[in-house]
Design a protein around this motif. Structure first.
Motif, mmCIF file in Angstrom:
data_model
loop_
_atom_site.group_PDB
_atom_site.id
_atom_site.type_symbol
_atom_site.label_atom_id
_atom_site.label_comp_id
_atom_site.label_asym_id
_atom_site.label_seq_id
_atom_site.Cartn_x
_atom_site.Cartn_y
_atom_site.Cartn_z
ATOM 1 N N ALA A 135 0.823 -1.209 0.000
ATOM 2 C CA ALA A 135 0.000 0.000 0.000
ATOM 3 C C ALA A 135 0.852 1.252 0.000
ATOM 4 O O ALA A 135 2.010 1.250 0.436
ATOM 5 N N VAL A 136 0.248 2.318 -0.506
ATOM 6 C CA VAL A 136 0.937 3.605 -0.558
ATOM 7 C C VAL A 136 -0.093 4.725 -0.466
ATOM 8 O O VAL A 136 -1.181 4.621 -1.027
ATOM 9 N N GLY A 137 0.268 5.775 0.273
ATOM 10 C CA GLY A 137 -0.565 6.973 0.337
ATOM 11 C C GLY A 137 0.164 8.130 -0.324
ATOM 12 O O GLY A 137 1.375 8.292 -0.137
ATOM 13 N N PHE A 138 -0.564 8.907 -1.116
ATOM 14 C CA PHE A 138 0.007 10.074 -1.799
ATOM 15 C C PHE A 138 -0.650 11.347 -1.284
ATOM 16 O O PHE A 138 -1.879 11.406 -1.163
ATOM 17 N N SER A 139 0.173 12.350 -1.028
ATOM 18 C CA SER A 139 -0.343 13.638 -0.561
ATOM 19 C C SER A 139 0.383 14.760 -1.277
ATOM 20 O O SER A 139 1.610 14.740 -1.396
ATOM 21 N N LEU A 140 -0.397 15.726 -1.729
ATOM 22 C CA LEU A 140 0.164 16.884 -2.421
ATOM 23 C C LEU A 140 0.124 18.094 -1.485
ATOM 24 O O LEU A 140 -0.931 18.394 -0.904
ATOM 25 N N MET A 141 1.259 18.754 -1.366
ATOM 26 C CA MET A 141 1.367 19.882 -0.429
ATOM 27 C C MET A 141 0.739 21.143 -1.006
ATOM 28 O O MET A 141 1.410 22.161 -1.184
ATOM 29 N N ASP A 142 -0.537 21.066 -1.295
ATOM 30 C CA ASP A 142 -1.220 22.206 -1.899
ATOM 31 C C ASP A 142 -2.650 22.202 -1.381
ATOM 32 O O ASP A 142 -3.383 21.234 -1.576
ATOM 33 N N LYS A 150 -0.281 17.521 -11.754
ATOM 34 C CA LYS A 150 0.521 16.905 -12.821
ATOM 35 C C LYS A 150 1.727 16.132 -12.260
ATOM 36 O O LYS A 150 1.935 14.966 -12.593
ATOM 37 N N ALA A 151 2.486 16.792 -11.411
ATOM 38 C CA ALA A 151 3.666 16.128 -10.836
ATOM 39 C C ALA A 151 3.235 14.937 -9.973
ATOM 40 O O ALA A 151 3.861 13.869 -9.996
ATOM 41 N N SER A 152 2.153 15.112 -9.233
ATOM 42 C CA SER A 152 1.656 14.022 -8.378
ATOM 43 C C SER A 152 1.279 12.807 -9.219
ATOM 44 O O SER A 152 1.581 11.669 -8.857
ATOM 45 N N ARG A 153 0.609 13.048 -10.334
ATOM 46 C CA ARG A 153 0.214 11.924 -11.208
ATOM 47 C C ARG A 153 1.460 11.206 -11.729
ATOM 48 O O ARG A 153 1.529 9.977 -11.747
ATOM 49 N N HIS A 154 2.443 11.975 -12.133
ATOM 50 C CA HIS A 154 3.682 11.389 -12.658
ATOM 51 C C HIS A 154 4.336 10.472 -11.625
ATOM 52 O O HIS A 154 4.667 9.319 -11.912
ATOM 53 N N ASN A 175 4.645 6.204 2.540
ATOM 54 C CA ASN A 175 4.006 7.512 2.681
ATOM 55 C C ASN A 175 4.711 8.475 1.728
ATOM 56 O O ASN A 175 5.868 8.838 1.956
ATOM 57 N N VAL A 176 4.010 8.866 0.660
ATOM 58 C CA VAL A 176 4.625 9.706 -0.374
ATOM 59 C C VAL A 176 4.012 11.108 -0.331
ATOM 60 O O VAL A 176 2.785 11.254 -0.364
ATOM 61 N N ASN A 177 4.875 12.110 -0.235
ATOM 62 C CA ASN A 177 4.421 13.502 -0.287
ATOM 63 C C ASN A 177 5.072 14.197 -1.472
ATOM 64 O O ASN A 177 6.258 13.977 -1.760
ATOM 65 N N ILE A 178 4.275 15.040 -2.121
ATOM 66 C CA ILE A 178 4.757 15.730 -3.321
ATOM 67 C C ILE A 178 4.713 17.236 -3.060
ATOM 68 O O ILE A 178 3.663 17.762 -2.663
ATOM 69 N N PRO A 179 5.845 17.934 -3.274
ATOM 70 C CA PRO A 179 5.836 19.381 -3.048
ATOM 71 C C PRO A 179 4.932 20.078 -4.060
ATOM 72 O O PRO A 179 4.681 19.549 -5.145
ATOM 73 N N LYS A 180 4.470 21.245 -3.690
ATOM 74 C CA LYS A 180 3.722 22.087 -4.632
ATOM 75 C C LYS A 180 4.736 22.744 -5.553
ATOM 76 O O LYS A 180 5.443 23.684 -5.152
ATOM 77 N N ALA A 181 4.876 22.209 -6.749
ATOM 78 C CA ALA A 181 5.880 22.734 -7.673
ATOM 79 C C ALA A 181 5.570 22.217 -9.063
ATOM 80 O O ALA A 181 4.901 21.176 -9.224
ATOM 81 N N ASP A 182 6.075 22.920 -10.031
ATOM 82 C CA ASP A 182 5.969 22.439 -11.396
ATOM 83 C C ASP A 182 6.861 21.203 -11.520
ATOM 84 O O ASP A 182 7.925 21.111 -10.893
ATOM 85 N N ILE A 183 6.425 20.238 -12.309
ATOM 86 C CA ILE A 183 7.157 18.966 -12.398
ATOM 87 C C ILE A 183 8.614 19.180 -12.830
ATOM 88 O O ILE A 183 9.512 18.456 -12.395
#
Lengths: 266, 266
Positions: A135-142, A150-154, A175-183
């Motif tokens: 299992a994996v959880g994804f979170s976008l810092m936005d 877009k970056a989160s999907r990638h 536990n995956v977190n994605i910064p708010k940023a352009d890919i």
């Protein structure tokens, strides 16, 4: 509820998708699109936002489950319970087997550092891992109303592909977190540890029209962890953070110390 | 809300008491009686049962806090939020400082093994530990309406006394479970690890008067962990189980493996 058994379609993996922002959230739509084509996708998610529900389960009242048509060509269900309830119900009443992977998110807002404990997104993923479902959880810092996923999907697709490629250790959980940023600004992902960083809470006190107090929880985020292998460091430095998570909460260091200091006792 | 500062009464420790069964539960009354005399006791507990709330916090609506007279000679408050909310509010709005220890329970029902994650009793204690307040949660393996708390009181006092005696490591946190047994039958306490044991859930499906399904969560407890240093083993063998708990959920073994196998990547 006719989910084909594994093997019926040449081992196409079953991907269970859930979240804590609710089945209608933008984040889960983006997660479904991110992994489209990688397996048979089934969505079971709360019928309303469940942020901050931690690892809550519903025991005092019964649960409802309704099929919804929100994702083209994909079976999807809304559930009246928590994210953890969704995973339990999906396995027992919809799939009638364990999925090959469970993915949760994409959360609107971060779940790094200590927030893994409060996070409904991660509790759904953890519930799956307890059941030996990778299992994996994804979170976008936005936190904006219409974030750019877009970056989160990638990275979601990249990581899920990796997870589906080989047999994983039992109770595999990320536990995956994605910064708010352009890919194009992101440097890639980094395997990290959970930072000791947390909200320093304050409550704002207000008075109701009858003069009685009520309190709103607010807080400021503070990082107490100066090491460079943490998720907080990675996110601040343009990386997607990937923290392997476990649910054995035993503090083995303290266990050893107490065995010596406290022994057994009447 | 006049809580004396530490030092005003020769360093009498402040003991914050909370639970997840609600401020009116028998368990919290017994916990207060168990530690009476060991310090200045302040009770802040939910105004209604909150079992299974995990580490939930209240962010979507405000909280209420009312002083209640339920414990002779002791300041006590009921809070409209979760156990975690109670600890946060107690520190910020009632004590205006960190207590010297936070104790949670005595829970009506067990919180051993994986249940530490779902437990409101333990989440309150964990919230305190995150804030560097030494904390312990107590749970009695008895679901009857009027359980015998005698053994629980004995061990709660013993353990709190031990905790108050010396300076403890930062983030000190214990999960204590007490078997349903006469105190004379118990062999003492044992320092343990969390067993990999959990409920195998099943949902019972029923139809409402309109023919629509609803689901009740039920389950059977199964122990997958055969080692003898687990809480499940200890409890089955007449011991009080004491599991040191941590909130860094990083799986360091998996972290090392992934650093090698997955590296960094765009």
């Amino acid at each position: 509820m006719a989910i084909k058994k594994k093997g019926s379609k040449k081992e196409e993996p079953i991907i269970l998708v859930t979240n804590d922002d609710g089945v209608a959230a933008l984040g889960i739509r983006n997660l479904v699109e991110a992994v489209r084509g990688l397996g048979k996708i089934v969505v079971v998610a709360p019928d309303k936002p469940q942020s901050g529900m931690g690892h809550a389960i519903t025991i005092g009242h019964p649960l409802r489950l309704y099929e919804v048509e929100l994702f083209e060509g994909i079976k999807a269900y809304s559930c009246s319970g928590t994210p953890v309830d969704c995973v339990k119900l999906a396995v027992d009443k919809i799939l009638h087997r364990k999925p090959d992977i469970c993915i949760s998110g994409i959360n609107h807002g971060s779940n790094h550092s200590i927030n893994v404990i409060y996070s409904g997104t991660m509790s759904a993923a953890m519930e799956a891992a307890i059941e030996s479902i990778p299992a994996v959880g994804f979170s976008l810092m936005d936190y904006s109303a219409e974030p750019d996923f877009k970056a989160s999907r990638h990275y979601a697709r990249l990581i899920v592909e990796k997870m589906l490629r080989k047999k994983l250790p039992q109770h595999f959980l990320l536990n995956v977190n994605i910064p708010k940023a352009d890919i194009t600004q992101l440097k890639g992902y980094r395997i990290c540890k959970q930072a000791y960083a947390k909200y320093q809470e304050k409550f704002i006190e207000r008075k109701d029209p009858h003069g009685r107090s009520y309190y709103w929880l607010t807080g400021e985020f503070v990082n107490f962890d100066r090491s460079k292998d943490t998720d907080v460091w990675a996110l601040a430095n343009g990386y997607v953070s990937v923290v392997p998570v476990e649910f054995d909460l035993t503090d083995y260091g303290l266990k050893q110390k107490l065995e010596k200091d406290w022994g057994e006792s009447k």
